[in-house]
Design an enzyme around this catalytic site. Structure first.
Site, PDB file in Angstrom:
ATOM      1  N   GLY A 130       0.645  -1.345  -0.512  1.00 45.67           N
ATOM      2  CA  GLY A 130       0.369  -0.146  -0.106  1.00 45.67           C
ATOM      3  C   GLY A 130       0.698   0.941  -0.279  1.00 45.67           C
ATOM      4  O   GLY A 130       0.733   1.855   0.840  1.00 45.67           O
ATOM      5  N   GLU A 146      12.682  -4.552  -5.026  1.00 43.68           N
ATOM      6  CA  GLU A 146      11.569  -4.380  -6.138  1.00 43.68           C
ATOM      7  C   GLU A 146      11.977  -3.773  -6.971  1.00 43.68           C
ATOM      8  O   GLU A 146      11.749  -4.689  -8.643  1.00 43.68           O
ATOM      9  CB  GLU A 146      10.490  -3.193  -5.212  1.00 43.68           C
ATOM     10  CG  GLU A 146       9.143  -3.097  -6.755  1.00 43.68           C
ATOM     11  CD  GLU A 146       8.115  -2.741  -5.869  1.00 43.68           C
ATOM     12  OE1 GLU A 146       8.905  -1.550  -4.770  1.00 43.68           O
ATOM     13  OE2 GLU A 146       7.316  -2.067  -6.517  1.00 43.68           O
ATOM     14  N   ASN A 163       9.751   3.527 -15.268  1.00 39.70           N
ATOM     15  CA  ASN A 163      10.961   3.723 -16.230  1.00 39.70           C
ATOM     16  C   ASN A 163      11.461   5.559 -16.335  1.00 39.70           C
ATOM     17  O   ASN A 163      13.183   5.054 -16.456  1.00 39.70           O
ATOM     18  CB  ASN A 163      10.958   3.087 -17.590  1.00 39.70           C
ATOM     19  CG  ASN A 163      10.724   1.406 -16.875  1.00 39.70           C
ATOM     20  OD1 ASN A 163      10.710   1.089 -15.736  1.00 39.70           O
ATOM     21  ND2 ASN A 163      10.981   0.637 -18.687  1.00 39.70           N
TER      22      ASN A 163
HETATM   23  C1  FAD Z   1       0.310  -4.294 -12.539  1.00 41.55           C
HETATM   24  C2  FAD Z   1       0.768  -2.829 -11.689  1.00 41.55           C
HETATM   25  C3  FAD Z   1       0.640  -3.391 -10.422  1.00 41.55           C
HETATM   26  C4  FAD Z   1       0.891  -2.282  -9.118  1.00 41.55           C
HETATM   27  N1  FAD Z   1       0.417  -2.289  -7.940  1.00 41.55           N
HETATM   28  C5  FAD Z   1       0.855  -1.922  -6.815  1.00 41.55           C
HETATM   29  C6  FAD Z   1       1.431  -2.625  -5.679  1.00 41.55           C
HETATM   30  O1  FAD Z   1       0.497  -3.237  -5.134  1.00 41.55           O
HETATM   31  N2  FAD Z   1       1.087  -1.055  -4.469  1.00 41.55           N
HETATM   32  C7  FAD Z   1       1.264   0.158  -4.690  1.00 41.55           C
HETATM   33  O2  FAD Z   1       0.827   0.777  -3.941  1.00 41.55           O
HETATM   34  N3  FAD Z   1       1.033   0.622  -6.099  1.00 41.55           N
HETATM   35  C8  FAD Z   1       1.303  -0.040  -7.000  1.00 41.55           C
HETATM   36  N4  FAD Z   1       0.997   0.120  -8.259  1.00 41.55           N
HETATM   37  C9  FAD Z   1       1.154   1.418  -8.708  1.00 41.55           C
HETATM   38  C10 FAD Z   1       2.525   2.147  -8.983  1.00 41.55           C
HETATM   39  O3  FAD Z   1       3.282   2.405  -8.046  1.00 41.55           O
HETATM   40  C11 FAD Z   1       2.174   3.509 -10.448  1.00 41.55           C
HETATM   41  O4  FAD Z   1       1.926   3.050 -11.151  1.00 41.55           O
HETATM   42  C12 FAD Z   1       3.602   4.263 -10.363  1.00 41.55           C
HETATM   43  O5  FAD Z   1       4.141   4.758  -9.318  1.00 41.55           O
HETATM   44  C13 FAD Z   1       3.082   5.296 -11.184  1.00 41.55           C
HETATM   45  O6  FAD Z   1       2.257   5.923 -10.461  1.00 41.55           O
HETATM   46  P1  FAD Z   1       1.011   6.905 -11.317  1.00 41.55           P
HETATM   47  O7  FAD Z   1       0.866   5.794 -12.257  1.00 41.55           O
HETATM   48  O8  FAD Z   1       0.776   7.269 -10.198  1.00 41.55           O
HETATM   49  O9  FAD Z   1       2.347   7.851 -12.447  1.00 41.55           O
HETATM   50  P2  FAD Z   1       1.954   8.539 -12.488  1.00 41.55           P
HETATM   51  O10 FAD Z   1       3.052   8.715 -11.314  1.00 41.55           O
HETATM   52  O11 FAD Z   1       1.322   9.922 -12.753  1.00 41.55           O
HETATM   53  O12 FAD Z   1       2.732   8.732 -14.171  1.00 41.55           O
HETATM   54  C14 FAD Z   1       2.628   9.071 -14.820  1.00 41.55           C
HETATM   55  C15 FAD Z   1       3.661   9.390 -16.603  1.00 41.55           C
HETATM   56  O13 FAD Z   1       4.347  10.221 -15.938  1.00 41.55           O
HETATM   57  C16 FAD Z   1       5.429   9.927 -15.886  1.00 41.55           C
HETATM   58  N5  FAD Z   1       6.487  10.866 -14.961  1.00 41.55           N
HETATM   59  C17 FAD Z   1       5.996  11.598 -13.310  1.00 41.55           C
HETATM   60  N6  FAD Z   1       6.728  12.009 -12.683  1.00 41.55           N
HETATM   61  C18 FAD Z   1       7.610  12.684 -13.642  1.00 41.55           C
HETATM   62  C19 FAD Z   1       9.257  12.462 -13.597  1.00 41.55           C
HETATM   63  N7  FAD Z   1       9.385  13.188 -11.934  1.00 41.55           N
HETATM   64  N8  FAD Z   1       9.871  12.724 -14.771  1.00 41.55           N
HETATM   65  C20 FAD Z   1       9.565  11.962 -15.837  1.00 41.55           C
HETATM   66  N9  FAD Z   1       8.494  11.667 -16.440  1.00 41.55           N
HETATM   67  C21 FAD Z   1       7.443  11.774 -14.786  1.00 41.55           C
HETATM   68  C22 FAD Z   1       5.737   8.798 -15.258  1.00 41.55           C
HETATM   69  O14 FAD Z   1       7.214   7.978 -15.324  1.00 41.55           O
HETATM   70  C23 FAD Z   1       5.260   8.184 -15.816  1.00 41.55           C
HETATM   71  O15 FAD Z   1       5.394   8.155 -17.527  1.00 41.55           O
HETATM   72  C24 FAD Z   1       0.992  -0.854  -9.497  1.00 41.55           C
HETATM   73  C25 FAD Z   1       1.078  -0.156 -10.712  1.00 41.55           C
HETATM   74  C26 FAD Z   1       0.427  -1.526 -12.010  1.00 41.55           C
HETATM   75  C27 FAD Z   1       0.649  -0.686 -13.223  1.00 41.55           C
END
Ligand code: FAD
Lengths: 379, 336
Positions: free
Chosen positions: A126, A245, A362
């Site tokens: 979480g 991780e 990434n």
């Molecule tokens: C299959 C799957 C399983 C998951 N499981 C879990 C889980 O079990 N527990 C949990 O806590 N979370 C989980 N997640 C969530 C995951 O950790 C987040 O999706 C991830 O941290 C990205 O956050 P976001 O999706 O809010 O995207 P955002 O942070 O909103 O990013 C959207 C886009 O903007 C880009 N971006 C954002 N900030 C920057 C920056 N500073 N520089 C360049 N580009 C940037 C990102 O790279 C991305 O391309 C899971 C996600 C997936 C897809």
């Protein structure tokens, strides 16, 4: 350089291979990201545990085999080679456990680790919230001190929680110091999901399985013993093991070697749908899977010889996730019109696309590589 | 299992790195093959025993193996040394015993170049005394040609430091058809080129990381821009994952692994692709300054392009591996 395995490592491999050959279900289990499939996977997890294969690298007292990191790699290779089921317990075993070993009290370790190994407690992660994804320090879920009851009251929302609807426990970050900014004032909590005031709502991932959940907290009480590591030290505690991780433990080379071999098989057994361009792509991916393995052999050598790998785990994360996509995109092309069918390959393809998102996107990993491996200026 | 250099391998690596750091500066690369500086560099390497690295101790060499060769050639690549060192250090040992010239190579009086294609086009050609011609793909015959009275025509080349010569009319002094020798010579040439490419890639990256920290635009170092960071992170990824395959291929050859040819092909394919990618990314991150011949980047990039195309391109090696994996490869394998 010595890329040979010792006698005892070879014996370990043979034992693992034998056991897997005798126990891996003949027919693939239904997806572990559905309620029915999850239950089937739990049976498998318990079979692993019964013969002490669920957490080979842990101490025997907790259900492991005290296996070395090398043996762990060997086990993973054999596991994937045998086509064994996905590990629905992975987020506990691979993500929480390293943190528990590093920061947990003796009491926490003794009570939680054996239950985790036995798939009695099933842990989900979480961290993310609707407003805090990449910017994890933007967490708003909070824990408020309840002095009288000797614990904390949690409120807020977590999301994208993998298999949250099927798990029994959650490890997560909550803000304990409302005055502190960003990554200060966060605390790492261990929360049973049946706690009063916790609600879980499962929802579907891209592939249609209910693999995600949102977890809501309304004044949910947890005792002091639910804190892992120090109060307000949650960021440090969480970050200390992000290497697990991103790197090797979540995605060992065995997984990609096996996927690359399956891809070669797919191409070799469908010569009529291949083209020279596709053959070239198959070989490229196959080579990259070998490269990932060799990179990790060098990395494990570093770890064993106590040369810290630090931010280099971000190299693993980007490489395996992009390799996984390439492997699956090539498979989709080889399958041609059949790619539209729901299959292991098409599911694998969809899931591979999540690789560059979860465990730190990434883009974020490339920032880390540039700043902390190459030493480029942050601002 | 231990995927790292031993202490002795590290020591050899370090003395070679130090020699090259001192004796193979960019000025020496520019002075080129045949210059007194390049001759001094060669003499220094001979003193360290480099020309006998793979030669048996009984024959006066160091009696070492490819595990030692790889880090040495990585450094030689990093320095872009203007000498046919892959050919002399890696390919020649084992081929010259029948010719009576092996001692000359050990003593440093003779330098060996290879022309596996067999078309007479030879890099560092004005410094070559002996030529190893043929043996492409690790089969066929390798002719040992004495170049004493040969005709050499300089060729215009992309890399001005390549000293590319079209050589003809040498004297054939031996023909080697032992399949094991021909195969080993080929695999060592491929491995050696892959190692050079790793060194060249690292050098381009180092040069660029240094530059983007210094160069300012919009009032900040350009290395703080995310686009620049991501180019360089991707370039680093390519090198970091190619390099272990080169070490592993060296180990495979040193231990006589049956799969060595697949390991070597994998190494060359990944190292070639990495070098080309790194060259492109590092030029982009420099901007126009690197698009000049005055700036040193060109020395390493042009060498990298040339080496990527020698001893089998990435595509050539992928084709070879496709066949080894039993994949549907089309028609005959590409010529070069
Ligand atoms: C299959 C799957 C399983 C998951 N499981 C879990 C889980 O079990 N527990 C949990 O806590 N979370 C989980 N997640 C969530 C995951 O950790 C987040 O999706 C991830 O941290 C990205 O956050 P976001 O999706 O809010 O995207 P955002 O942070 O909103 O990013 C959207 C886009 O903007 C880009 N971006 C954002 N900030 C920057 C920056 N500073 N520089 C360049 N580009 C940037 C990102 O790279 C991305 O391309 C899971 C996600 C997936 C897809």
């Amino acid at each position: 350089m010595d890329l040979s395995w010792s006698d005892s490592e070879q014996a370990f491999r043979a034992e693992a291979r034998d056991w897997l050959a005798g126990h891996v279900p003949a027919r693939p289990l239904p997806s572990g990201d559905t309620a029915e499939g999850f239950a089937a996977h739990l049976e498998w997890e318990r079979a692993l545990h019964a013969d002490r294969w669920s957490v080979v690298s842990w101490p025997e007292a907790y259900g492991g085999r005290d296996a070395s990191l090398w043996e762990w790699l060997i086990f993973e290779e054999e596991y994937y080679r045998a086509g064994a089921p996905q590990r629905v317990t992975q987020n506990g075993i691979f993500l929480l456990a390293p943190t528990l070993f590093a920061f947990g009290s003796r009491q926490q370790q003794d009570t939680l680790l054996p239950r985790m190994a036995a798939a009695q407690d099933l842990w989900c992660q979480g961290w993310s919230e609707p407003g805090a994804g990449s910017d994890l320090a933007g967490i708003r879920s909070a824990a408020v001190r309840d002095e009288q009851a000797g614990g904390w009251r949690l409120s807020g929302q977590k999301t994208w929680t993998t298999r949250g609807a099927f798990c029994t426990h959650l490890f997560g970050l909550f803000r304990t110091d409302p005055q502190a900014q960003r990554h200060h004032g966060l605390t790492y909590f261990l929360v049973p999901l049946d706690t009063e005031g916790v609600t879980v709502r499962g929802f579907d991932r891209l592939d249609g399985d209910e693999g995600f959940a949102e977890v809501f907290f309304t004044d949910a009480f947890v005792p002091d013993s639910a804190v892992l590591g120090g109060l307000n030290e949650g960021w440090k505690v969480a970050m200390a093991t992000t290497g697990s991780e991103r790197g090797l433990t979540l995605r060992s080379p065995g997984r990609f070697l096996q996927a690359a071999d399956r891809l070669v098989e797919l191409a070799a057994s469908n010569p009529e749908s291949s083209t020279p361009v596709l053959t070239d792509r198959v070989v490229r991916s196959w080579m990259q899977a070998q490269a990932y393995q060799q990179f990790t052999l060098a990395q494990v050598t570093d770890i064993v010889e106590e040369r810290p790998t630090g931010a280099r785990s971000s190299l693993n994360k980007v490489y395996w996730s992009e390799l996984d996509i390439e492997l699956h995109e090539t498979a989709m092309e080889l399958l041609g019109p059949d790619a539209q069918l729901d299959s292991d390959w098409s599911r694998g393809f969809q899931f591979s696309l999540a690789g560059p998102i979860y465990a730190g996107t990434n883009e974020i990993q490339r920032n880390i590589i540039a700043e902390r491996v190459l030493g480029l200026p942050r601002k | 299992m231990r995927f790292a250099l031993t202490t002795e391998q590290q020591e050899l690596h370090q003395v070679v790195a130090q020699l090259l750091g001192d004796a193979c500066t960019p000025d020496v690369v520019r002075a080129g093959t045949g210059s007194p500086q390049a001759d001094r560099l060669y003499a220094g390497l001979v003193d360290l025993g480099a020309t006998g690295l793979l030669v048996d101790e009984e024959a006066g060499g160091l009696g070492l193996d490819e595990n030692y060769l790889v880090p040495v050639l990585v450094e030689i690549g990093r320095a872009a040394a203007p000498l046919p060192l892959v050919d002399t250090l890696a390919v020649a040992p084992g081929l010259l015993s029948a010719t009576g010239r092996a001692e000359d190579v050990l003593a440093g009086t003779v330098c060996v170049a290879a022309d596996p294609v067999g078309n007479g086009l030879v890099r560092f050609g004005s410094r070559a005394d002996l030529l190893l011609q043929g043996g492409w793909g690790g089969s066929g015959v390798i002719r040992v040609v004495d170049l004493a009275g040969a005709q050499r025509e300089p060729q215009a080349a992309v890399d001005p430091a390549a000293d590319l010569q079209r050589i003809s009319f040498g004297t054939i002094i031996a023909e080697i058809d032992d399949p094991a020798l021909v195969r080993t010579a080929w695999l060592r040439g491929v491995l050696g080129s892959a190692a050079e490419l790793v060194g060249l890639s690292r050098r381009m990256l180092d040069l660029t990381v240094g530059y983007v920290k210094e160069r300012q635009q919009f009032g900040v170092p350009i290395g703080s821009f995310q686009a620049v960071k991501h180019h360089l992170a991707s370039a680093l990824l390519a090198v970091e994952f190619a390099a272990p395959t080169v070490s592993a291929a060296g180990y495979a050859l040193a231990t006589g692994d049956e799969q060595a040819s697949v390991a070597v092909a994998t190494a060359k394919a990944l190292a070639s692709d990495a070098a080309v990618q790194v060259a492109r990314a590092t030029l982009q991150c420099h901007g126009a300054i690197a698009y000049t011949t005055e700036y040193d980047w060109q020395l390493f990039a042009k060498r990298a392009w040339a080496v990527a195309a020698q001893w089998g391109t990435a595509a050539w090696h992928r084709d070879a591996v496709a066949r080894a994996l039993g994949l549907p490869a089309s028609g005959t394998s590409p010529a070069h």
